[in-house]
Design a protein around this motif. Structure first.
Motif, mmCIF file in Angstrom:
data_model
loop_
_atom_site.group_PDB
_atom_site.id
_atom_site.type_symbol
_atom_site.label_atom_id
_atom_site.label_comp_id
_atom_site.label_asym_id
_atom_site.label_seq_id
_atom_site.Cartn_x
_atom_site.Cartn_y
_atom_site.Cartn_z
ATOM 1 N N TYR A 87 0.663 -16.139 -16.498
ATOM 2 C CA TYR A 87 -0.380 -16.543 -15.544
ATOM 3 C C TYR A 87 0.066 -16.202 -14.121
ATOM 4 N N ARG A 88 1.375 -16.397 -13.856
ATOM 5 C CA ARG A 88 1.879 -16.102 -12.513
ATOM 6 C C ARG A 88 1.740 -14.604 -12.214
ATOM 7 N N ASP A 89 2.054 -13.762 -13.191
ATOM 8 C CA ASP A 89 1.911 -12.305 -12.994
ATOM 9 C C ASP A 89 0.481 -11.946 -12.601
ATOM 10 N N ALA A 90 -0.472 -12.486 -13.354
ATOM 11 C CA ALA A 90 -1.882 -12.171 -13.080
ATOM 12 C C ALA A 90 -2.264 -12.687 -11.695
ATOM 13 N N PHE A 91 -1.813 -13.899 -11.390
ATOM 14 C CA PHE A 91 -2.115 -14.498 -10.087
ATOM 15 C C PHE A 91 -1.538 -13.628 -8.964
ATOM 16 N N GLU A 92 -0.293 -13.174 -9.145
ATOM 17 C CA GLU A 92 0.344 -12.366 -8.101
ATOM 18 C C GLU A 92 -0.360 -11.023 -7.935
ATOM 19 N N ARG A 93 -0.866 -10.495 -9.028
ATOM 20 C CA ARG A 93 -1.624 -9.237 -8.920
ATOM 21 C C ARG A 93 -2.868 -9.437 -8.071
ATOM 22 N N LEU A 94 -3.557 -10.549 -8.306
ATOM 23 C CA LEU A 94 -4.769 -10.836 -7.524
ATOM 24 C C LEU A 94 -4.406 -11.095 -6.070
ATOM 25 N N ARG A 95 -3.288 -11.783 -5.873
ATOM 26 C CA ARG A 95 -2.880 -12.094 -4.505
ATOM 27 C C ARG A 95 -2.509 -10.805 -3.754
ATOM 28 N N GLN A 99 -7.157 -10.885 -3.106
ATOM 29 C CA GLN A 99 -8.295 -11.595 -3.726
ATOM 30 C C GLN A 99 -8.126 -13.108 -3.708
ATOM 31 N N VAL A 100 -6.996 -13.578 -3.185
ATOM 32 C CA VAL A 100 -6.671 -15.001 -3.305
ATOM 33 C C VAL A 100 -6.382 -15.551 -1.905
ATOM 34 N N PHE A 101 -6.770 -16.774 -1.647
ATOM 35 C CA PHE A 101 -6.400 -17.388 -0.363
ATOM 36 C C PHE A 101 -5.985 -18.844 -0.576
ATOM 37 N N GLY A 102 -5.137 -19.303 0.335
ATOM 38 C CA GLY A 102 -4.668 -20.678 0.273
ATOM 39 C C GLY A 102 -5.713 -21.619 0.861
ATOM 40 N N CYS A 103 -5.823 -22.814 0.297
ATOM 41 C CA CYS A 103 -6.857 -23.761 0.714
ATOM 42 C C CYS A 103 -6.217 -25.133 0.926
ATOM 43 N N ALA A 104 -6.535 -25.737 2.061
ATOM 44 C CA ALA A 104 -5.933 -27.027 2.411
ATOM 45 C C ALA A 104 -6.842 -28.207 2.063
ATOM 46 N N CYS A 105 -8.066 -27.919 1.621
ATOM 47 C CA CYS A 105 -9.057 -29.004 1.468
ATOM 48 C C CYS A 105 -8.650 -29.994 0.377
ATOM 49 N N THR A 106 -8.850 -31.242 0.664
ATOM 50 C CA THR A 106 -8.620 -32.270 -0.349
ATOM 51 C C THR A 106 -9.948 -32.543 -1.059
ATOM 52 N N ALA A 137 -1.464 -24.879 2.751
ATOM 53 C CA ALA A 137 -2.213 -24.619 1.508
ATOM 54 C C ALA A 137 -1.794 -25.624 0.448
ATOM 55 N N ARG A 138 -2.774 -26.213 -0.224
ATOM 56 C CA ARG A 138 -2.498 -27.086 -1.374
ATOM 57 C C ARG A 138 -2.783 -26.301 -2.646
ATOM 58 N N ALA A 139 -3.953 -25.662 -2.662
ATOM 59 C CA ALA A 139 -4.366 -24.911 -3.849
ATOM 60 C C ALA A 139 -4.650 -23.465 -3.435
ATOM 61 N N TRP A 140 -4.811 -22.603 -4.430
ATOM 62 C CA TRP A 140 -5.112 -21.192 -4.169
ATOM 63 C C TRP A 140 -6.397 -20.824 -4.886
ATOM 64 N N ARG A 141 -7.285 -20.204 -4.134
ATOM 65 C CA ARG A 141 -8.622 -19.914 -4.659
ATOM 66 C C ARG A 141 -8.885 -18.412 -4.730
ATOM 67 N N LEU A 142 -9.775 -18.045 -5.651
ATOM 68 C CA LEU A 142 -10.222 -16.660 -5.751
ATOM 69 C C LEU A 142 -11.332 -16.429 -4.728
ATOM 70 N N ARG A 143 -11.240 -15.326 -4.017
ATOM 71 C CA ARG A 143 -12.278 -14.932 -3.059
ATOM 72 C C ARG A 143 -13.419 -14.303 -3.870
ATOM 73 N N VAL A 144 -14.504 -15.025 -4.035
ATOM 74 C CA VAL A 144 -15.577 -14.552 -4.934
ATOM 75 C C VAL A 144 -16.635 -13.792 -4.141
ATOM 76 N N ALA A 145 -16.899 -12.546 -4.547
ATOM 77 C CA ALA A 145 -17.931 -11.740 -3.875
ATOM 78 C C ALA A 145 -19.314 -12.148 -4.370
ATOM 79 N N PRO A 146 -20.319 -12.097 -3.485
ATOM 80 C CA PRO A 146 -21.673 -12.443 -3.935
ATOM 81 C C PRO A 146 -22.218 -11.417 -4.928
ATOM 82 N N GLY A 147 -23.206 -11.827 -5.704
ATOM 83 C CA GLY A 147 -23.816 -10.927 -6.698
ATOM 84 C C GLY A 147 -23.839 -11.589 -8.057
ATOM 85 N N ALA A 148 -24.879 -11.267 -8.829
ATOM 86 C CA ALA A 148 -25.037 -11.921 -10.137
ATOM 87 C C ALA A 148 -24.082 -11.328 -11.164
ATOM 88 N N VAL A 149 -23.507 -12.203 -11.969
ATOM 89 C CA VAL A 149 -22.743 -11.788 -13.152
ATOM 90 C C VAL A 149 -23.662 -12.038 -14.339
#
Ligand code: GLU
Length: 304
Positions: A87-95, A99-106, A137-149
Motif C-alpha cells: 500500500y505504501r508503494d502505491a501511495f508513494e507512486r501517487l504522491r 496526486q496526493v496532498f496533506g490535510c490538517a482538517c479534523t 498534515a494529519r491525513a493524506w488525500r487523493l486530489r480528485v479531478a472533476p468528471g463522471a466515472v
C-alpha cells in the motif's frame, strides 16, 4: 461474465468485524460461483486493514466457517494487515505524481460539510492548495479531478458518479497512520489479478473511487457485479450494527440453499439434504448471474 475462462479470478474479501452472517455468506456464494462456474480461480482475503475495527479471533472464525461450508479457495489466505509495504508503494507512486496532498482538517472541522452518498462527509477542499499556516498534515488525500466515472454492473443499473462533486478528495492515508480501505482493495485486487469483483451492493458507492485509483495507478478495471444485500424486516442491511445473527455452522446445507434462493438460483427441493459436495456441484453447474435479483436489498427475514 465468462470472457476468457482461463483467466477469470474472483475473490471474497470479508472484514473480520464479527462472525459471518447470512449476508456475508451470500457474497461468498455469489463470488465463488461466478468464478468457479467460469472455470476460474477464487481467492480469500481478510480485510483487516482497519485494525481498530477488527475483532480478535473473528478472522480465524470466518476461515473456519467457510471451510465447514465447503468453500475451497485457491492459494493462501491474504491478510491486509501484512501488506502495508504494498500500500505504501502505491501511495508513494501517487504522491510522486502530485496526486496526493496533506490535510490538517479534523472530523469536527468537517462536520458542517455536505454528506456524500455513502453518508461520509464531502471534503470541502480546505487543504487542497496547501496547509493553513501553523497546521500539520494529519491525513493524506487523493486530489480528485472533476468528471463522471461510469461503469456497467452485471447486476445493478449502470452507475455514473462525479467523485469530485459527490465525495471530494478522499483519504488514502488516515490520521491514525493506516491506509484506507479504498486504496488497499485496489492494490490487492490488482496484484492478485482479480478480473471479477462480486460483492454486496452496499459497496456500489465505493466503486467509482476504486476505478479512479485503478486508472491513476495504471491497473486494469475488473468487471463488477454488486449482489443485493440481505435485509431485515426494517429494510436495513444485515450487519453487526443491526445485530445480524452468526450463521449456524452446524447446518451449512440449509444456509447455502437459502443463499442460492436469495440469489434467484431456484435450488431444487431436497438440495438442503444433499451432501455438501453434491450441493456445490449443483450450484456450480446451474449458476447464472442473470437470475440474481436486480436490486440493492432483498429481505431475508429468517436471518434478520
Ligand atoms: N471487506 C468488505 C466487506 O466485508 C468487502 C470489500 C470488497 O469486497 O471489496 O464489506
Amino acid at each position: 461474465m465468462n470472457v476468457d475462462s482461463g483467466r477469470v479470478v474472483g475473490r471474497f474479501a470479508p472484514s473480520p468485524t464479527g462472525p459471518l452472517h447470512f449476508g456475508s455468506i451470500v457474497a461468498a456464494v455469489g463470488s465463488c460461483l461466478a468464478a468457479r462456474s467460469a472455470g476460474g480461480r477464487w481467492l480469500l482475503r481478510i480485510e483487516d486493514v482497519d485494525a481498530p475495527r477488527a475483532v480478535p479471533g473473528a478472522a480465524e472464525g470466518i476461515v473456519r466457517t467457510l471451510a465447514r461450508f465447503g468453500f475451497e479457495w485457491d492459494g493462501p489466505v491474504v491478510w491486509q494487515s501484512r501488506r502495508t509495504a504494498a500500500y505504501r508503494d502505491a501511495f508513494e507512486r501517487l504522491r510522486a505524481a502530485g496526486q496526493v496532498f496533506g490535510c490538517a482538517c479534523t472530523r469536527r472541522e468537517m462536520a458542517d460539510s455536505a454528506l456524500a452518498r455513502d453518508g461520509t462527509r464531502r471534503y470541502p477542499g480546505t487543504c487542497r492548495e496547501g496547509l493553513p499556516a501553523g497546521r500539520e498534515a494529519r491525513a493524506w488525500r487523493l486530489r480528485v479531478a472533476p468528471g463522471a466515472v461510469r461503469f456497467d454492473d452485471a447486476v445493478q443499473a449502470p452507475v455514473a458518479e462525479d467523485v469530485a462533486a459527490d465525495v471530494g478528495d478522499f483519504v488514502l492515508l488516515r490520521a491514525d497512520g493506516l491506509f484506507a480501505y479504498q486504496l488497499a482493495v485496489v492494490v490487492d485486487d490488482a496484484e492478485a489479478g482479480v478480473t471479477e469483483v462480486v460483492r454486496g451492493a452496499d459497496l456500489l458507492d465505493s466503486t467509482p473511487r476504486q476505478i479512479l485509483l485503478q486508472r491513476l495507478l495504471g491497473y486494469p478495471t475488473p468487471r463488477y457485479a454488486h449482489l443485493p444485500v440481505a435485509g431485515n424486516a426494517a429494510g436495513e442491511k444485515l450487519s453487526k450494527q443491526t445485530l445480524a445473527r452468526a450463521v449456524d455452522d452446524a447446518r451449512p446445507q440449509q444456509v447455502l440453499v437459502d443463499a442460492l434462493s436469495f440469489l434467484g438460483q431456484a435450488p431444487p427441493d431436497g438440495l438442503a439434504e444433499a451432501e455438501l459436495d453434491a450441493l456445490w456441484a449443483w450450484a456450480r453447474a446451474h449458476w447464472s448471474m442473470a437470475r440474481v435479483p436486480r436490486c440493492r436489498l432483498v429481505p431475508a427475514l429468517r436471518y434478520g
